[in-house]
Scaffold this active site. Structure first.
Site, PDB file in Angstrom:
ATOM      1  N   ASP A  65       0.924  -1.176   0.110  1.00 34.63           N
ATOM      2  CA  ASP A  65       0.007   0.107  -0.048  1.00 34.63           C
ATOM      3  C   ASP A  65       1.008   1.271  -0.004  1.00 34.63           C
ATOM      4  OD1 ASP A  65      -1.631   2.015   0.686  1.00 34.63           O
ATOM      5  OD2 ASP A  65      -2.838   1.019   2.039  1.00 34.63           O
ATOM      6  N   SER A 144      -0.819  12.829 -14.936  1.00 30.50           N
ATOM      7  CA  SER A 144      -2.147  12.934 -15.658  1.00 30.50           C
ATOM      8  C   SER A 144      -2.336  13.950 -16.480  1.00 30.50           C
ATOM      9  CB  SER A 144      -3.344  12.812 -14.785  1.00 30.50           C
ATOM     10  OG  SER A 144      -4.376  13.019 -15.275  1.00 30.50           O
ATOM     11  N   TYR A 157      -8.440  14.816  -7.345  1.00 34.88           N
ATOM     12  CA  TYR A 157      -7.450  14.241  -8.123  1.00 34.88           C
ATOM     13  C   TYR A 157      -6.405  15.051  -8.987  1.00 34.88           C
ATOM     14  CZ  TYR A 157      -6.149  10.918 -12.159  1.00 34.88           C
ATOM     15  OH  TYR A 157      -5.620   9.945 -12.956  1.00 34.88           O
ATOM     16  N   LYS A 161      -2.240  14.956  -8.850  1.00 37.28           N
ATOM     17  CA  LYS A 161      -1.529  14.864  -9.997  1.00 37.28           C
ATOM     18  C   LYS A 161      -0.722  16.090 -10.222  1.00 37.28           C
ATOM     19  CE  LYS A 161      -2.765  10.455 -11.115  1.00 37.28           C
ATOM     20  NZ  LYS A 161      -1.746   9.368 -10.658  1.00 37.28           N
TER      21      LYS A 161
END
Ligand code: NAD
Length: 259
Positions: A65, A144, A157, A161
């Site tokens: 993890d 991304s 998100y 990124k």
């Protein structure tokens, strides 16, 4: 484990995070196909094992993890006990929780940062000594296109990124200034057909991605990212660090509203 002697990354040892699915699985498979010994890691032991089994010789599976520092420390100890070497680190693990600024809870925002921003930080922090010792280390961070332009519903998100993108540059230049033989680069995938992408874009589940050269589509395959990762992992990319590569079939350069 016997190391292969032929291939673009022959003899190198790679660790790929989130390699139990989608882009990470394709990267692990491609690195192994080109001669690397791959440690396939994922938060799901089962998923990592399935990919390692598919690869066969040259791959091993480990539960990891990325948001858990103790697990990175354990991974470092494991590397020391086994090959005492790491050449390639691909920080790929990711999650997606959609939401705008007002409807994203602080808990969800933090979860996104913990996996993607802190996960990349921890991976680099604990693997850097091994990568430095290899004499030609390569770190590949999966960012991304969401770090480059605004997408509705991607507030947490995109923040994660964007952090990955900025960290990549800072770590690359620091490594170079210190004389560390470690290159650090980022890949910014566009829309790539994976379970994560299908969760927010149900349409593509039924879409067939053309496999030929120059596909006319805006959704790519995991192999499209794996090809770039292989290049950056190999010594062919020896003059490339602190760089970011958009892999999206030109999508980001299109006007938002086609004329
Ligand atoms: P995916 O959901 O298919 O795979 C993600 C993998 O990461 C899963 O196997 C999951 O178990 C693992 N994972 C999640 N949390 C983890 C954790 N804490 N520790 C370890 N493993 C964990 O998604 P994907 O599309 O293959 O995404 C891979 C990477 O590419 C992600 O970082 C994602 O943000 C990025 N990305 C994907 C797209 C896309 O369109 N698919 C576009 C741009 C960037």
């Amino acid at each position: 484990m016997t190391r292969k002697t032929e291939g673009r990354v022959a003899g190198k040892i790679a660790l790929v995070t989130g390699a139990g699915s989608g882009i990470g699985a394709a990267i692990a498979e491609n690195l192994a196909a080109h001669g690397a010994t791959v440690i396939v890691t994922d938060r799901s032991q089962e998923a990592a094992e399935a990919v390692a089994q598919r690869i066969g010789e040259g791959a091993s599976a480990r539960q990891l993890d990325v948001a858990d520092e103790a697990q990175w420390q354990a991974m470092s100890a494991l590397i020391e006990r086994c090959e005492a070497r790491l050449d390639i680190l691909v920080n790929n693990a990711g999650i997606l929780i959609l939401g705008d600024v007002e409807d994203t809870s602080l808990a969800d925002f933090r979860k996104l940062q913990a996996v993607m921003s802190e996960g990349v930080f921890l991976g680099c922090k604990h693997m850097m000594p091994w990568l430095r010792a290899s004499g030609a280390g390569s770190i590949i961070n999966i960012s991304s296109t969401a770090a480059l332009r605004g997408y509705r519903g991607f507030v947490g998100y995109s923040a994660a990124k964007g952090a990955v993108r900025a960290m990549t540059m800072a770590m690359a230049i620091t490594a170079q200034d210190r004389g560390d033989p470690v290159r650090v680069n980022a890949i910014m995938p566009g829309d790539i057909e994976t379970p994560m992408q299908q969760a927010y874009d149900g349409r593509s589940a039924s879409r067939d991605i053309p496999r030929g050269i120059l596909p006319k589509c805006s959704v790519g395959a995991p192999e499209d990212i794996a090809a770039m990762a292989l290049f950056l992992a190999s010594d062919e990319a020896r003059f490339i660090t602190a760089a970011e590569f958009v892999v999206d079939n030109g999508e980001i350069m299109r006007p938002a509203f086609p004329q």
